[in-house]
Design a protein around this motif. Structure first.
Motif, mmCIF file in Angstrom:
data_model
loop_
_atom_site.group_PDB
_atom_site.id
_atom_site.type_symbol
_atom_site.label_atom_id
_atom_site.label_comp_id
_atom_site.label_asym_id
_atom_site.label_seq_id
_atom_site.Cartn_x
_atom_site.Cartn_y
_atom_site.Cartn_z
ATOM 1 N N VAL A 27 52.344 66.602 0.738
ATOM 2 C CA VAL A 27 51.267 65.607 0.722
ATOM 3 C C VAL A 27 50.066 66.125 1.492
ATOM 4 O O VAL A 27 48.916 66.007 1.062
ATOM 5 C CB VAL A 27 51.759 64.275 1.335
ATOM 6 C CG1 VAL A 27 50.635 63.286 1.419
ATOM 7 C CG2 VAL A 27 52.882 63.703 0.518
ATOM 8 N N VAL A 28 50.329 66.734 2.656
ATOM 9 C CA VAL A 28 49.231 67.154 3.516
ATOM 10 C C VAL A 28 48.612 68.456 3.011
ATOM 11 O O VAL A 28 47.402 68.643 3.065
ATOM 12 C CB VAL A 28 49.738 67.304 4.966
ATOM 13 C CG1 VAL A 28 48.648 67.789 5.869
ATOM 14 C CG2 VAL A 28 50.254 65.992 5.456
ATOM 15 N N LEU A 40 53.834 62.403 -2.629
ATOM 16 C CA LEU A 40 54.128 61.158 -1.906
ATOM 17 C C LEU A 40 55.135 60.311 -2.678
ATOM 18 O O LEU A 40 56.015 59.685 -2.075
ATOM 19 C CB LEU A 40 52.830 60.390 -1.667
ATOM 20 C CG LEU A 40 52.949 59.197 -0.734
ATOM 21 C CD1 LEU A 40 53.482 59.629 0.596
ATOM 22 C CD2 LEU A 40 51.628 58.523 -0.565
ATOM 23 N N MET A 44 58.722 59.084 -1.233
ATOM 24 C CA MET A 44 59.170 57.697 -1.212
ATOM 25 C C MET A 44 60.509 57.533 -1.909
ATOM 26 O O MET A 44 61.364 56.778 -1.447
ATOM 27 C CB MET A 44 58.110 56.814 -1.859
ATOM 28 C CG MET A 44 56.966 56.568 -0.919
ATOM 29 S SD MET A 44 55.562 55.920 -1.755
ATOM 30 C CE MET A 44 54.500 55.645 -0.359
ATOM 31 N N TYR A 67 56.715 50.516 -3.315
ATOM 32 C CA TYR A 67 55.975 51.711 -2.911
ATOM 33 C C TYR A 67 55.821 52.682 -4.072
ATOM 34 O O TYR A 67 54.714 52.973 -4.519
ATOM 35 C CB TYR A 67 56.697 52.413 -1.768
ATOM 36 C CG TYR A 67 56.171 52.056 -0.406
ATOM 37 C CD1 TYR A 67 54.855 52.261 -0.099
ATOM 38 C CD2 TYR A 67 57.003 51.542 0.567
ATOM 39 C CE1 TYR A 67 54.370 51.949 1.144
ATOM 40 C CE2 TYR A 67 56.524 51.220 1.806
ATOM 41 C CZ TYR A 67 55.201 51.431 2.087
ATOM 42 O OH TYR A 67 54.727 51.117 3.307
ATOM 43 N N PHE A 75 47.218 54.189 -6.440
ATOM 44 C CA PHE A 75 46.614 55.438 -5.955
ATOM 45 C C PHE A 75 46.266 56.358 -7.119
ATOM 46 O O PHE A 75 45.157 56.901 -7.187
ATOM 47 C CB PHE A 75 47.575 56.150 -5.006
ATOM 48 C CG PHE A 75 47.451 55.726 -3.587
ATOM 49 C CD1 PHE A 75 46.406 56.177 -2.812
ATOM 50 C CD2 PHE A 75 48.366 54.876 -3.018
ATOM 51 C CE1 PHE A 75 46.275 55.787 -1.510
ATOM 52 C CE2 PHE A 75 48.248 54.474 -1.712
ATOM 53 C CZ PHE A 75 47.204 54.929 -0.958
ATOM 54 N N VAL A 104 49.004 66.739 17.726
ATOM 55 C CA VAL A 104 50.172 66.305 16.957
ATOM 56 C C VAL A 104 51.438 66.943 17.511
ATOM 57 O O VAL A 104 52.482 66.285 17.658
ATOM 58 C CB VAL A 104 49.975 66.655 15.471
ATOM 59 C CG1 VAL A 104 51.288 66.520 14.724
ATOM 60 C CG2 VAL A 104 48.951 65.750 14.865
ATOM 61 N N GLY B 20 52.229 62.954 8.898
ATOM 62 C CA GLY B 20 51.213 61.990 8.500
ATOM 63 C C GLY B 20 50.030 61.980 9.447
ATOM 64 O O GLY B 20 48.875 61.946 9.013
ATOM 65 N N VAL B 21 50.298 62.048 10.762
ATOM 66 C CA VAL B 21 49.201 62.062 11.738
ATOM 67 C C VAL B 21 48.352 63.311 11.545
ATOM 68 O O VAL B 21 47.109 63.250 11.562
ATOM 69 C CB VAL B 21 49.763 61.996 13.175
ATOM 70 C CG1 VAL B 21 48.661 62.181 14.181
ATOM 71 C CG2 VAL B 21 50.428 60.680 13.408
ATOM 72 N N GLY B 23 47.899 64.974 8.818
ATOM 73 C CA GLY B 23 47.104 64.819 7.609
ATOM 74 C C GLY B 23 45.905 63.924 7.832
ATOM 75 O O GLY B 23 44.802 64.227 7.376
ATOM 76 N N VAL B 32 43.429 61.096 0.308
ATOM 77 C CA VAL B 32 44.557 61.810 0.923
ATOM 78 C C VAL B 32 44.836 61.250 2.316
ATOM 79 O O VAL B 32 45.998 61.107 2.718
ATOM 80 C CB VAL B 32 44.287 63.320 0.956
ATOM 81 C CG1 VAL B 32 45.425 64.046 1.607
ATOM 82 C CG2 VAL B 32 44.097 63.834 -0.444
ATOM 83 N N PHE B 34 44.384 58.227 3.203
ATOM 84 C CA PHE B 34 45.055 56.963 2.950
ATOM 85 C C PHE B 34 46.529 57.174 2.613
ATOM 86 O O PHE B 34 47.406 56.442 3.094
ATOM 87 C CB PHE B 34 44.320 56.288 1.808
ATOM 88 C CG PHE B 34 44.344 54.818 1.892
ATOM 89 C CD1 PHE B 34 44.223 54.173 3.099
ATOM 90 C CD2 PHE B 34 44.474 54.072 0.762
ATOM 91 C CE1 PHE B 34 44.245 52.824 3.165
ATOM 92 C CE2 PHE B 34 44.500 52.713 0.826
ATOM 93 C CZ PHE B 34 44.389 52.087 2.021
ATOM 94 N N MET B 35 46.802 58.221 1.811
ATOM 95 C CA MET B 35 48.199 58.494 1.464
ATOM 96 C C MET B 35 48.989 58.946 2.682
ATOM 97 O O MET B 35 50.186 58.647 2.806
ATOM 98 C CB MET B 35 48.265 59.553 0.364
ATOM 99 C CG MET B 35 47.859 59.015 -0.971
ATOM 100 S SD MET B 35 48.288 60.072 -2.300
ATOM 101 C CE MET B 35 46.965 61.225 -2.211
ATOM 102 N N CYS B 36 48.323 59.647 3.615
ATOM 103 C CA CYS B 36 49.021 60.050 4.839
ATOM 104 C C CYS B 36 49.368 58.832 5.686
ATOM 105 O O CYS B 36 50.406 58.818 6.358
ATOM 106 C CB CYS B 36 48.173 61.034 5.636
ATOM 107 S SG CYS B 36 48.062 62.630 4.845
ATOM 108 N N GLU B 38 50.173 55.955 4.411
ATOM 109 C CA GLU B 38 51.378 55.424 3.767
ATOM 110 C C GLU B 38 52.610 56.225 4.182
ATOM 111 O O GLU B 38 53.699 55.660 4.366
ATOM 112 C CB GLU B 38 51.224 55.470 2.248
ATOM 113 C CG GLU B 38 50.084 54.651 1.714
ATOM 114 C CD GLU B 38 50.352 53.171 1.831
ATOM 115 O OE1 GLU B 38 51.504 52.773 1.762
ATOM 116 O OE2 GLU B 38 49.364 52.427 2.017
ATOM 117 N N LEU B 39 52.436 57.548 4.339
ATOM 118 C CA LEU B 39 53.557 58.386 4.789
ATOM 119 C C LEU B 39 54.024 57.981 6.181
ATOM 120 O O LEU B 39 55.231 57.895 6.456
ATOM 121 C CB LEU B 39 53.108 59.848 4.771
ATOM 122 C CG LEU B 39 54.164 60.913 4.979
ATOM 123 C CD1 LEU B 39 55.124 60.895 3.822
ATOM 124 C CD2 LEU B 39 53.522 62.266 5.091
#
Lengths: 221, 102
Positions: A27-28, A40, A44, A67, A75, A104, B20-21, B23, B32, B34-36, B38-39
């Protein structure tokens, strides 16, 4: 049942968890936002598999339907509607992003500090224990677990999540939160419809607020 | 669920939350980001369900239900905001929509 033994459930848990980490990284790190969305969706589904392994059937079903079904459809629709996929975003790492990535790692260190002992104990039991023998000898219900001291173990029964207990919890114990969620969803529907409306929409003659204003203004003049 | 599963699920959800953080902090594309988010919500849900099953208490799963409802509301409003930003600025990159902050 030994609490530290590796059951067949744990092996499936490891597979699902590892795959969800891979797709979460996807995703990232994907350069196109549509690829991020598909990663994503995969994450899920894998987390829904984890829920199903833990016998949280209600939540697993909700995860897939809400989800992976509803939110991700939104999305993907927005990504395709905007159509900004012609030039993929370059993953540029500047000085601020180095700062944030180190933040992080610090955050993960703090999180890991909390359950470090349990992780180390579990890892030791995998490495040292002959878990394949324990795997074959596991005949008891998997979901039961033993608590208390090692000399005096107490078997805790399964968590039974029936529709009755869910309804009892939502509609009796948490009824105020349930009503508040209803109001929140209504407000968000109205807000989303207001935000997404087009201001320059062509109005048919004789309809709409503008035409009514013009008619009203001309009649007063 | 045994203790091994508890610790493994906690570790997985901590790592997913940190992904997620990362991202949210590094990506420029608003969708993207926003999707992070959700993650991150999903990682927290995993923690809640894990503790709910481990402690034999249904309240964690009910809490996940409410989190999902809030996430649905948030997705609807957030995507509407992204749509109207795109209509005004013709971009979804967060760098180019910095009118308020310098």
């Amino acid at each position: 049942m030994n609490t530290e033994s590796l059951s067949i459930l744990n092996i499936f848990m490891f597979i699902l968890g590892g795959l969800s980490l891979v797709s979460g990284l996807g995703v990232v790190l994907s350069r196109k936002s549509l690829n991020s969305a598909l990663c994503l969706v995969a994450t899920m589904f894998l987390i829904a598999g984890q829920f199903a392994l833990m016998r949280a059937d209600f939540i697993a079903t909700l995860q897939v339907m809400l989800y992976a079904g509803a939110i991700m459809i939104l999305f993907v629709f927005v990504i395709m509607l905007l159509g900004v996929e012609k030039d993929a975003e370059k993953l540029s790492f500047s000085v601020p992003s180095y700062f944030s990535i180190s933040f992080v790692f610090l955050f993960f260190g703090i999180l890991f500090f909390g359950f470090r002992d349990g992780i180390i104990t579990s890892a030791k039991s995998i490495v040292e224990g002959s878990y394949l023998d324990q795997l074959e000898s596991t005949t008891e219900p998997i979901n039961n677990f033993v608590t208390g001291t090692s000399s005096n173990p107490v078997l805790v029964p399964d968590l039974v999540v029936t529709p009755k207990s869910i309804g009892n919890s939502i509609l009796v114990d948490q009824v105020v939160s349930f009503q508040a969620i209803g109001i929140l969803l209504l407000a968000s529907i109205v807000g989303a419809a207001f935000l997404a409306q087009t201001k320059k929409a062509p109005l048919l003659p004789g309809r709409g607020l503008k035409a009514m204003k013009e008619k009203h203004g001309s009649s007063t003049n | 669920m045994n203790e091994l599963g508890l610790h493994f699920n906690l570790l997985i959800s901590a790592i997913l939350f940190c992904i997620g953080v990362a991202g949210v902090l590094t990506r420029k594309n608003t969708i993207v980001i926003f999707m992070c988010i959700e993650l991150m919500l999903n990682a927290v849900n995993l923690t809640l369900v894990t503790f709910s099953v481990y402690l034999n208490n249904i309240n964690g799963q009910i809490f996940v239900f409410f989190v999902m409802a809030v996430a649905a509301a948030e997705a609807a409003v957030g995507l509407a905001i992204i749509l109207s930003v795109f209509r005004n600025f013709l971009t979804v990159e967060s760098d180019e929509v910095a009118e308020l902050a310098g």
